[in-house]
Design a protein around this motif. Structure first.
Motif, PDB file in Angstrom:
ATOM      1  N   ASP A   2       2.949   1.945  -7.084  1.00 27.00           N
ATOM      2  CA  ASP A   2       1.536   1.703  -7.352  1.00 27.00           C
ATOM      3  C   ASP A   2       0.703   2.945  -7.086  1.00 27.00           C
ATOM      4  OD1 ASP A   2       2.329  -0.880  -7.831  1.00 27.00           O
ATOM      5  OD2 ASP A   2       1.211  -1.787  -6.187  1.00 27.00           O
ATOM      6  N   VAL A   5      -0.754   3.277  -3.643  1.00 25.20           N
ATOM      7  CA  VAL A   5       0.235   3.739  -2.666  1.00 25.20           C
ATOM      8  C   VAL A   5       0.334   5.265  -2.718  1.00 25.20           C
ATOM      9  CG1 VAL A   5       2.686   3.696  -2.070  1.00 25.20           C
ATOM     10  CG2 VAL A   5       1.516   1.573  -2.662  1.00 25.20           C
ATOM     11  N   PRO A  41       2.320 -12.529  -4.382  1.00 28.77           N
ATOM     12  CA  PRO A  41       1.726 -11.192  -4.520  1.00 28.77           C
ATOM     13  C   PRO A  41       2.408 -10.156  -3.609  1.00 28.77           C
ATOM     14  CG  PRO A  41      -0.003 -12.844  -4.379  1.00 28.77           C
ATOM     15  CD  PRO A  41       1.294 -13.535  -4.065  1.00 28.77           C
ATOM     16  N   LEU A  42       2.787 -10.549  -2.408  1.00 30.93           N
ATOM     17  CA  LEU A  42       3.460  -9.630  -1.490  1.00 30.93           C
ATOM     18  C   LEU A  42       4.871  -9.313  -1.985  1.00 30.93           C
ATOM     19  CD1 LEU A  42       3.516  -7.943   1.048  1.00 30.93           C
ATOM     20  CD2 LEU A  42       4.088 -10.025   2.353  1.00 30.93           C
ATOM     21  N   ASP A  44       5.878  -9.272  -5.077  1.00 32.59           N
ATOM     22  CA  ASP A  44       5.724  -8.353  -6.207  1.00 32.59           C
ATOM     23  C   ASP A  44       5.360  -6.946  -5.741  1.00 32.59           C
ATOM     24  OD1 ASP A  44       6.303 -10.406  -7.961  1.00 32.59           O
ATOM     25  OD2 ASP A  44       4.206 -10.840  -8.418  1.00 32.59           O
ATOM     26  N   PHE A  45       4.480  -6.846  -4.740  1.00 34.14           N
ATOM     27  CA  PHE A  45       4.049  -5.540  -4.226  1.00 34.14           C
ATOM     28  C   PHE A  45       5.231  -4.788  -3.613  1.00 34.14           C
ATOM     29  CE2 PHE A  45       1.870  -3.038  -0.760  1.00 34.14           C
ATOM     30  CZ  PHE A  45       1.300  -2.087  -1.606  1.00 34.14           C
ATOM     31  N   ARG A  48       7.552  -3.561  -6.465  1.00 32.20           N
ATOM     32  CA  ARG A  48       7.051  -2.427  -7.242  1.00 32.20           C
ATOM     33  C   ARG A  48       7.137  -1.117  -6.470  1.00 32.20           C
ATOM     34  NH1 ARG A  48       2.748  -5.924  -8.070  1.00 32.20           N
ATOM     35  NH2 ARG A  48       1.397  -4.562  -6.817  1.00 32.20           N
ATOM     36  N   ASN A  49       7.228  -1.197  -5.163  1.00 32.22           N
ATOM     37  CA  ASN A  49       7.214  -0.004  -4.310  1.00 32.22           C
ATOM     38  C   ASN A  49       8.515   0.126  -3.509  1.00 32.22           C
ATOM     39  OD1 ASN A  49       4.350   1.021  -4.751  1.00 32.22           O
ATOM     40  ND2 ASN A  49       4.072  -1.166  -4.388  1.00 32.22           N
ATOM     41  N   ASN A  62       4.702   1.215   1.853  1.00 37.10           N
ATOM     42  CA  ASN A  62       3.510   0.391   2.078  1.00 37.10           C
ATOM     43  C   ASN A  62       2.329   1.311   2.365  1.00 37.10           C
ATOM     44  OD1 ASN A  62       1.766  -1.707   2.627  1.00 37.10           O
ATOM     45  ND2 ASN A  62       2.515  -2.020   4.698  1.00 37.10           N
ATOM     46  N   THR A  90      13.765  -7.679  -8.032  1.00 41.98           N
ATOM     47  CA  THR A  90      12.416  -7.153  -8.238  1.00 41.98           C
ATOM     48  C   THR A  90      11.925  -7.461  -9.654  1.00 41.98           C
ATOM     49  OG1 THR A  90      13.229  -4.981  -8.925  1.00 41.98           O
ATOM     50  CG2 THR A  90      12.759  -5.276  -6.568  1.00 41.98           C
TER      51      THR A  90
END
Length: 195
Positions: A2, A5, A41-42, A44-45, A48-49, A62, A90
């Protein structure tokens, strides 16, 4: 990764890393201090990272802080979606498989472009539907089980996995050898210069 990030990493480049807080289980679920993360949402976050460093340590970036992940087995867990295609924990599509193995515990490992993944054991029926003999014919259950049992000692190609137009020989591997074979650490530790 992201953009938020990336910006946080540039702004605060010296934030110490975390070890032992985040894990990935054999079902592809993120664990925060041993408890399953359930907020979408967490999930997915984190997905993505999710990356790895040059030492084979997988982590979640993070913001400016890197949280290293303890792996129950492999860095990827693969699942069959409703159309019979594979995707990672993921939610990344797996369009091609490079190789496949059955380990000494009966787990199916699939190598794809980003590394090795464990097939979620709830999707083993997906694999059984795609296993064939040397002629490309489906195998009766008894013949398939016998071939899988003799896999570590087999001299010739006995079992194949068909996926996405590919026909891959199923090989044997010892689970203890998997991290070294694929260059990852199950339980990342800080190096001397990070302490």
């Amino acid at each position: 990764m992201d953009e938020i990030v990336r910006k946080a990493m540039a702004k605060w480049p010296q934030v110490p890393a975390l070890y032992g807080w985040l894990g990935l289980d054999r079902r592809g679920r993120w664990l925060l201090q041993g408890k399953v993360v359930e907020r979408e949402p967490l999930i997915d976050f984190i997905g993505r990272n999710y990356e790895h460093d040059e030492l084979g340590r997988w982590f979640f970036q993070n913001g400016p802080q890197r949280a290293y992940i303890e792996l129950a087995y492999t860095p990827w867990v693969l699942r069959a979606n409703g159309q019979g295609d594979l995707e990672t924990h993921t939610r990344e599509p797996v369009t091609a498989i490079n190789a496949c193995w059955l380990d000494d515990n009966g787990s199916l490992l699939l190598e794809w472009k980003r590394g090795v993944g464990l097939l979620d054991d709830s999707d083993l029926s997906w694999a059984f539907e795609r296993l064939t003999d040397a002629r490309g014919e489906p195998m009766a259950e008894a013949a398939l089980l016998a071939a899988l049992d003799s896999l570590p000692n087999a001299d010739a190609d006995a079992v194949f996995l068909n996926y996405g137009g590919q026909r891959l020989t199923l090989a044997a591997v010892q689970s203890a050898d998997v991290p070294a074979l694929f260059g990852f650490q199950r339980k990342p530790q800080a190096t001397a210069n990070e302490s």
